[in-house]
Write an enzyme that holds these catalytic residues in place. Structure first.
Site, PDB file in Angstrom:
ATOM      1  CB  SER A   8      37.301  41.374  35.523  1.00 40.87           C
ATOM      2  OG  SER A   8      36.058  41.382  36.186  1.00 40.87           O
ATOM      3  CG  HIS A  33      36.465  38.399  32.463  1.00 37.50           C
ATOM      4  ND1 HIS A  33      36.583  37.141  31.939  1.00 37.50           N
ATOM      5  CD2 HIS A  33      35.998  38.231  33.720  1.00 37.50           C
ATOM      6  CE1 HIS A  33      36.224  36.235  32.841  1.00 37.50           C
ATOM      7  NE2 HIS A  33      35.853  36.879  33.943  1.00 37.50           N
ATOM      8  CG  ASP A  35      33.545  38.425  36.360  1.00 37.13           C
ATOM      9  OD1 ASP A  35      33.797  37.266  35.986  1.00 37.13           O
ATOM     10  OD2 ASP A  35      34.440  39.269  36.597  1.00 37.13           O
ATOM     11  CG  MET A  37      29.004  36.875  39.780  1.00 30.39           C
ATOM     12  SD  MET A  37      29.942  37.374  41.212  1.00 30.39           S
ATOM     13  CE  MET A  37      31.558  37.687  40.458  1.00 30.39           C
ATOM     14  CG  HIS A  66      33.419  33.918  34.364  1.00 29.28           C
ATOM     15  ND1 HIS A  66      34.281  34.259  35.390  1.00 29.28           N
ATOM     16  CD2 HIS A  66      33.054  32.635  34.589  1.00 29.28           C
ATOM     17  CE1 HIS A  66      34.414  33.216  36.204  1.00 29.28           C
ATOM     18  NE2 HIS A  66      33.675  32.221  35.743  1.00 29.28           N
ATOM     19  CG  MET A  68      31.066  32.790  38.026  1.00 28.65           C
ATOM     20  SD  MET A  68      32.013  34.120  38.749  1.00 28.65           S
ATOM     21  CE  MET A  68      31.832  35.352  37.462  1.00 28.65           C
ATOM     22  CG  MET A 137      37.042  29.870  38.430  1.00 25.59           C
ATOM     23  SD  MET A 137      36.987  31.548  37.757  1.00 25.59           S
ATOM     24  CE  MET A 137      37.077  32.559  39.242  1.00 25.59           C
ATOM     25  N   GLY A 142      33.182  34.638  42.775  1.00 27.10           N
ATOM     26  CA  GLY A 142      32.209  35.415  43.540  1.00 27.10           C
ATOM     27  C   GLY A 142      32.605  36.866  43.763  1.00 27.10           C
ATOM     28  CG  PHE A 143      33.126  38.358  46.534  1.00 28.85           C
ATOM     29  CD1 PHE A 143      32.172  39.361  46.680  1.00 28.85           C
ATOM     30  CD2 PHE A 143      32.826  37.081  47.004  1.00 28.85           C
ATOM     31  CE1 PHE A 143      30.950  39.100  47.296  1.00 28.85           C
ATOM     32  CE2 PHE A 143      31.606  36.810  47.621  1.00 28.85           C
ATOM     33  CZ  PHE A 143      30.667  37.826  47.768  1.00 28.85           C
ATOM     34  N   GLY A 144      35.815  40.080  43.342  1.00 30.53           N
ATOM     35  CA  GLY A 144      37.112  40.571  42.886  1.00 30.53           C
ATOM     36  C   GLY A 144      38.007  40.820  44.090  1.00 30.53           C
ATOM     37  CG  ASP A 175      38.404  35.199  36.473  1.00 26.56           C
ATOM     38  OD1 ASP A 175      38.804  36.211  37.069  1.00 26.56           O
ATOM     39  OD2 ASP A 175      37.211  35.015  36.155  1.00 26.56           O
ATOM     40  N   GLY A 177      42.905  37.127  41.271  1.00 27.19           N
ATOM     41  CA  GLY A 177      44.159  37.381  41.977  1.00 27.19           C
ATOM     42  C   GLY A 177      45.379  37.522  41.076  1.00 27.19           C
ATOM     43  CB  SER A 198      41.672  44.684  41.978  1.00 29.98           C
ATOM     44  OG  SER A 198      41.698  43.309  42.135  1.00 29.98           O
TER      45      SER A 198
HETATM   46  C1  DX5 Z   1      35.667  36.448  40.405  1.00 29.57           C
HETATM   47  C2  DX5 Z   1      35.560  36.933  38.975  1.00 29.57           C
HETATM   48  C3  DX5 Z   1      36.771  37.608  38.484  1.00 29.57           C
HETATM   49  C4  DX5 Z   1      37.155  38.869  39.224  1.00 29.57           C
HETATM   50  C5  DX5 Z   1      38.640  38.967  39.211  1.00 29.57           C
HETATM   51  O1  DX5 Z   1      34.657  35.555  40.682  1.00 29.57           O
HETATM   52  O2  DX5 Z   1      35.309  35.831  38.102  1.00 29.57           O
HETATM   53  O3  DX5 Z   1      36.685  37.851  37.083  1.00 29.57           O
HETATM   54  O4  DX5 Z   1      36.615  40.026  38.675  1.00 29.57           O
HETATM   55  O5  DX5 Z   1      39.025  40.053  39.967  1.00 29.57           O
HETATM   56  P1  DX5 Z   1      40.517  40.243  40.501  1.00 29.57           P
HETATM   57  O6  DX5 Z   1      41.415  40.342  39.294  1.00 29.57           O
HETATM   58  O7  DX5 Z   1      40.442  41.515  41.272  1.00 29.57           O
HETATM   59  O8  DX5 Z   1      40.849  39.046  41.345  1.00 29.57           O
HETATM   60 ZN    ZN Z   2      35.489  36.118  35.892  1.00 27.76          ZN
END
Ligand code: DX5
Ligand code: ZN
Length: 222
Positions: A8, A33, A35, A37, A66, A68, A137, A142-144, A175, A177, A198
């Site tokens: 991502s 990937h 993202d 948002m 993706h 969102m 999910m 929303g966040f990495g 997707d 963690g 990450s």
């Molecule tokens: C979260 C995103 C993910 C995110 C995953 O809403 O859809 O794609 O980038 O990041 P990691 O792998 O750090 O959890």
């Molecule tokens: Zn994603």
């Protein structure tokens, strides 16, 4: 099912996204990937279709986009035309799912639908036969950099069993963690497409991170 690793770029350096795409391609990724948002469906804002269009020439592997965003039917043509190869929309974001899936397919792009951690996967069963992929999910979107939510894992097995019972070889993507430590058991549950932000971009070597993730996923492969 073929294992695919989809880094991502949410965790990449946004000042040089083209180069970041090249780095994941040459590091051995299967997909990129992206993202998207909107600050409405999720509490964060990232990028839109013009950015997808700009990074397209920097990738020699499919763009896994993706969305969102709330009511994605409003922007679906923009993303189809931006060069996305697979488009995921959220079940929770629209009441026009059938129309969206048909629209994506009509333009020769792969269609996927995602469910958030607290949405049951059986809501997607009526659409399964026409989906190329389902995205489960494993964190709240929303966040990495978040920790995987454990109660999402049984949903993966449930969906894989359903696909097998229908004779479908649907890609199941996860997707959020995903790490080299947990990827094997998620693969064992039935996922075969793994997003990692990450775990790839914070690593010293992108290529090593991708091969480590791949090895973990292969070891749990069903
Ligand atoms: C979260 C995103 C993910 C995110 C995953 O809403 O859809 O794609 O980038 O990041 P990691 O792998 O750090 O959890
Ligand atoms: Zn994603």
């Amino acid at each position: 099912m073929k294992i695919k690793i989809s880094p991502s770029i949410l965790s990449a350096n946004f000042a040089c996204l083209g180069n970041e795409c090249r780095r994941v391609c040459s590091g051995g990724a299967d997909l990129v990937h992206v993202d998207v948002m909107d600050g409405c469906f999720v509490p964060n804002i990232t990028i839109g279709a013009p950015v997808v269009r700009s990074i397209k020439p920097y990738s020699n592997i499919p763009l896994d986009v993706h969305l969102m965003i709330d009511r994605p039917e409003r922007y679906i043509d923009d993303f189809i035309d931006s060069g996305a190869d697979i488009i995921t929309v959220h079940f929770e974001a629209t009441d026009k799912l059938d129309w969206i899936i048909d629209r994506i397919h009509a333009k020769g792009v792969k269609a996927s639908v995602s469910v958030k951690p607290n949405t049951n996967v059986d809501v997607l069963y009526p659409y399964l036969e026409k989906l190329d992929m389902v995205l489960i999910m494993t964190v709240e979107p929303g966040f990495g950099g978040q920790k995987l939510i454990e109660h999402t894992i049984p949903k993966i097995s449930e969906l894989r069993n359903k696909c097998v019972s229908l004779g479908l070889e649907t890609d199941i993507e996860v997707d959020g963690g995903i790490t080299p430590h947990n990827i094997s058991r998620i693969s064992k549950a039935g996922a075969n497409v793994f997003v990692a932000g990450s775990a790839v971009f914070k690593a010293e070597s992108i290529a090593d991170a991708i091969s480590q993730l791949r090895a973990g996923a292969e070891s749990g492969r069903i």
